[in-house]
Design a protein around this motif. Structure first.
Motif, PDB file in Angstrom:
ATOM      1  N   ASN A 371       3.544   1.567   3.927  1.00 32.46           N
ATOM      2  CA  ASN A 371       2.929   2.885   4.115  1.00 32.46           C
ATOM      3  C   ASN A 371       2.745   3.232   5.585  1.00 32.46           C
ATOM      4  O   ASN A 371       2.527   4.388   5.934  1.00 32.46           O
ATOM      5  CB  ASN A 371       1.571   2.956   3.408  1.00 32.46           C
ATOM      6  CG  ASN A 371       0.543   2.027   4.015  1.00 32.46           C
ATOM      7  OD1 ASN A 371       0.859   0.886   4.378  1.00 32.46           O
ATOM      8  ND2 ASN A 371      -0.690   2.491   4.132  1.00 32.46           N
ATOM      9  N   PRO A 376       0.415  -5.402   6.698  1.00 29.29           N
ATOM     10  CA  PRO A 376      -0.831  -5.963   6.167  1.00 29.29           C
ATOM     11  C   PRO A 376      -1.095  -7.393   6.616  1.00 29.29           C
ATOM     12  O   PRO A 376      -2.169  -7.926   6.347  1.00 29.29           O
ATOM     13  CB  PRO A 376      -0.646  -5.884   4.646  1.00 29.29           C
ATOM     14  CG  PRO A 376       0.813  -5.758   4.432  1.00 29.29           C
ATOM     15  CD  PRO A 376       1.360  -5.057   5.627  1.00 29.29           C
ATOM     16  N   TRP A 382      -4.335  -2.953   9.708  1.00 27.33           N
ATOM     17  CA  TRP A 382      -3.496  -2.215   8.752  1.00 27.33           C
ATOM     18  C   TRP A 382      -4.352  -1.204   8.011  1.00 27.33           C
ATOM     19  O   TRP A 382      -5.375  -1.536   7.417  1.00 27.33           O
ATOM     20  CB  TRP A 382      -2.865  -3.195   7.764  1.00 27.33           C
ATOM     21  CG  TRP A 382      -2.140  -2.530   6.623  1.00 27.33           C
ATOM     22  CD1 TRP A 382      -1.125  -1.637   6.706  1.00 27.33           C
ATOM     23  CD2 TRP A 382      -2.392  -2.713   5.219  1.00 27.33           C
ATOM     24  NE1 TRP A 382      -0.712  -1.246   5.446  1.00 27.33           N
ATOM     25  CE2 TRP A 382      -1.473  -1.898   4.512  1.00 27.33           C
ATOM     26  CE3 TRP A 382      -3.289  -3.498   4.497  1.00 27.33           C
ATOM     27  CZ2 TRP A 382      -1.436  -1.839   3.128  1.00 27.33           C
ATOM     28  CZ3 TRP A 382      -3.253  -3.447   3.109  1.00 27.33           C
ATOM     29  CH2 TRP A 382      -2.336  -2.622   2.439  1.00 27.33           C
ATOM     30  N   LYS A 384      -4.724   0.842   5.014  1.00 35.74           N
ATOM     31  CA  LYS A 384      -4.210   1.000   3.638  1.00 35.74           C
ATOM     32  C   LYS A 384      -4.365   2.423   3.137  1.00 35.74           C
ATOM     33  O   LYS A 384      -3.752   2.800   2.130  1.00 35.74           O
ATOM     34  CB  LYS A 384      -4.932   0.033   2.694  1.00 35.74           C
ATOM     35  CG  LYS A 384      -6.406   0.284   2.509  1.00 35.74           C
ATOM     36  CD  LYS A 384      -7.013  -0.724   1.554  1.00 35.74           C
ATOM     37  CE  LYS A 384      -8.473  -0.432   1.252  1.00 35.74           C
ATOM     38  NZ  LYS A 384      -9.331  -0.401   2.444  1.00 35.74           N
TER      39      LYS A 384
END
Length: 587
Positions: A371, A376, A382, A384
């Motif tokens: 994304n 991650p 990261w 999310k």
């Protein structure tokens, strides 16, 4: 005319479906039913082997690649993962790291940071020596900065942190032959002072010394092509090089004088192995350790003689747009290619791709939809919550319509807003059984929204040729499918700043510059502040679409059951502790 367009779209949809199915085939058997996803999170990080180690032995390591390694065998010159694979056995950085990739005191040197966070003092341990017997000195680390900061240096380590060393700007401009911010305190101690406090000092500082005495007679401009780098490199790691067959294999022997003590193995034999035979080589015992392609996971899991280790890698796959070129004289990226300047076209191409289906079906879950461009494997940074791009053909078509890309002659392909043919020349590299169907799937996805996409020269490029064309901004290349190993420093400037050679998109943006600077500013020592900056930065990349992040990946390694001590734990310096528990590989 309308029938041509409709038929073209139907063929594209069928082609995408068949490509996904063909990529799910196992060996010579092609199944019409996609295989189930693999739960890669269940793979252990460490090799389990409680058997007693034998004395010495030679470990056989497979460098899985469809091309020769380049042979830039120095940490300040290599640019590809195959060269990095070779380097790990005979060289290392001075400072060790913990499981969060933060520098600690476990390495070949210790450090102290000044109260103002601007000066780092590094003290090399007394028993740290190059493999030719010379001591590793403070001057060797200073020499790294003198090489990388020199105008004659042509590789990519002259990054934003390097540029912040006090006096580096004058040295780089040729105004002085010394860097004022670097002080040799004694033969084993060096201090480096920066113009501002930067949290990347604790994660991204270059602590890879170069053997000054060994390289003394080689001009900086010729270092990368010298025998001292290509044929007879030295390091201070657990092994030293006995013999190199350029691009094909390396024979290592134990460095008995390694600073942590002699390694348990007598040596390592590294050889380049084509990805198509990776698991077969593990099965027959020709290799003790090797990464293997995701499409071979079923075969790997069926083998009784190996253990599979895995973890989320510091890497991501992407589709990049060539938005300009790199001006070597000004050392800046210039965004001057008009072809993809309208970001709606870039967005449309992103919405045309089903990255989840690619990850699930082509890679069996060993790669999964990305994304954003921070993976991650950096859980703190990261984000999310960035939505990423999920397949939406209608949205893709609408964006192209709004941007003025329409099929004006009824041939099934959209012309540009001026009514001229719009052809996307796509560069993709070879390297695995699914490289061709994956490249074709991307092409068919874009054809399905009316874009005329085709492979550059009608074929895949091998790795070295691929990156050579991308780095040199080959005008034949409009779009390319790449992958980045990010390294352990969360600062993305090395790939994304306006002066980064690795910024292959040649994308420049004022807000990008500001956020990258804020992410390495003194304020960014506050972890919460830095996280917020990088969240904003990830959203900016998503919104502007200079590249399409496609997949994150699990690093999967097959390890023969005679191997003891192989360990993927972050920051662990495990190679000296690797041993064998039998003379011959388990088959």
């Amino acid at each position: 005319m309308k029938k041509v367009k409709t038929i073209s779209k139907v063929i594209s949809a069928l082609a995408i479906s068949s490509l996904l199915l063909s990529a799910c085939s196992t060996g010579n058997k092609t199944s019409t039913k996609p295989a189930a996803k693999v739960d890669a999170s269940a793979f252990p990080l460490k090799m389990k082997n409680d058997n007693k180690s034998i004395q010495g032995g030679i470990l056989k390591y497979g460098l899985i690649s469809d091309t020769a390694f380049e042979g830039k065998l120095n940490a300040n010159f290599f640019e590809s993962s195959p060269d990095s694979d070779v380097l790990q056995f005979f060289d290392e950085q001075l400072l060790g790291t913990d499981e969060n990739y933060m520098y600690d005191q476990s390495g070949a040197a210790t450090y102290e940071l000044s109260n103002d966070n601007k000066t780092i003092t590094i003290k090399i341990k007394d028993n740290v020596n190059w493999s030719n017997g010379d001591p590793v000195t403070a001057e060797d680390l200073e020499y790294t900065y003198l090489v990388v900061g020199n105008k004659d240096y042509t590789s990519v380590r002259y990054d934003s942190l390097m540029q912040q060393v006090v006096g580096m700007a004058d040295y780089h401009a040729g105004k002085t032959d010394k860097i004022s911010g670097i002080k040799i305190i004694d033969p084993k101690t060096i201090s480096i002072t920066f113009t501002q406090a930067n949290p990347s000092l604790l994660t991204g500082l270059n602590t890879n010394p170069m053997p000054k005495k060994y390289l003394a007679n080689v001009p900086i401009a010729k270092l990368v092509s010298s025998d001292q780098i290509r044929k007879h490199p030295i390091g201070f790691g657990p092994f030293k090089i006995k013999n190199i067959v350029p691009g094909e294999s390396v024979e290592f022997v134990a460095n008995k004088d390694y600073w942590k003590g002699a390694p348990k193995l007598d040596g390592v034999l590294l050889k380049v192995v084509n990805p198509t035979v990776a698991t077969a080589s593990l099965e027959n015992g020709n290799l003790d350790v090797a990464d293997f392609p995701a499409e071979q996971i079923d075969k790997a899991r069926s083998l009784k003689n190996i253990e599979i280790l895995g973890k989320v890698d510091l890497a991501y796959d992407y589709i990049g747009f060539k938005l300009g070129h790199y001006d070597a004289k000004k050392e800046l990226n210039v965004m001057d290619n008009p072809k993809f300047q309208d970001k709606r076209v870039r967005e449309a191409m992103a919405y045309a791709i089903d990255t989840k289906e690619i990850g699930d079906k082509m890679y069996r879950g060993l790669r999964f939809a990305a994304n954003t461009v921070i993976p991650p494997s950096f859980p703190k940074y990261w984000d999310k919550d960035v939505k990423g791009f999920t397949k939406d053909v209608n949205k893709a078509k609408k964006l192209l319509d709004e941007a003025g890309y329409k099929d004006t002659n009824g041939d099934g392909f959209r012309e540009d807003p001026n009514g001229k043919p719009f052809v996307i020349n796509f560069l993709a590299k070879s390297g695995s059984d699914i490289a061709q169907p994956l490249a074709q799937l991307y092409i068919q996805s874009w054809i399905a929204i009316g874009l005329n996409a085709q492979l550059v020269d009608g074929r895949l490029a091998e790795m070295n040729s691929f990156y050579d064309r991308v780095e040199k901004d080959d005008p034949k290349v409009d779009v390319f499918a790449g992958a980045w190993g990010t390294g352990s420093d969360p600062d993305p400037s090395g790939l994304w700043s306006k002066d980064a050679m690795f910024n292959y998109q040649r994308w420049t943006n004022a807000e990008n510059d500001t956020l990258l600077q804020e992410g390495t500013s003194p304020k960014a020592f506050d972890s919460k502040y830095r996280v917020d900056v990088y969240n904003k930065w990830q959203q900016l990349i998503h919104d502007e679409v200079p590249m399409i992040p496609t997949l994150y990946r699990y690093a999967t390694v097959g390890v023969n059951k005679r191997v003891k001590g192989w360990d993927l734990t972050n920051g662990k310096n495990y190679l000296p502790d690797v041993s064998l528990t039998s003379e011959n590989p388990v088959k």
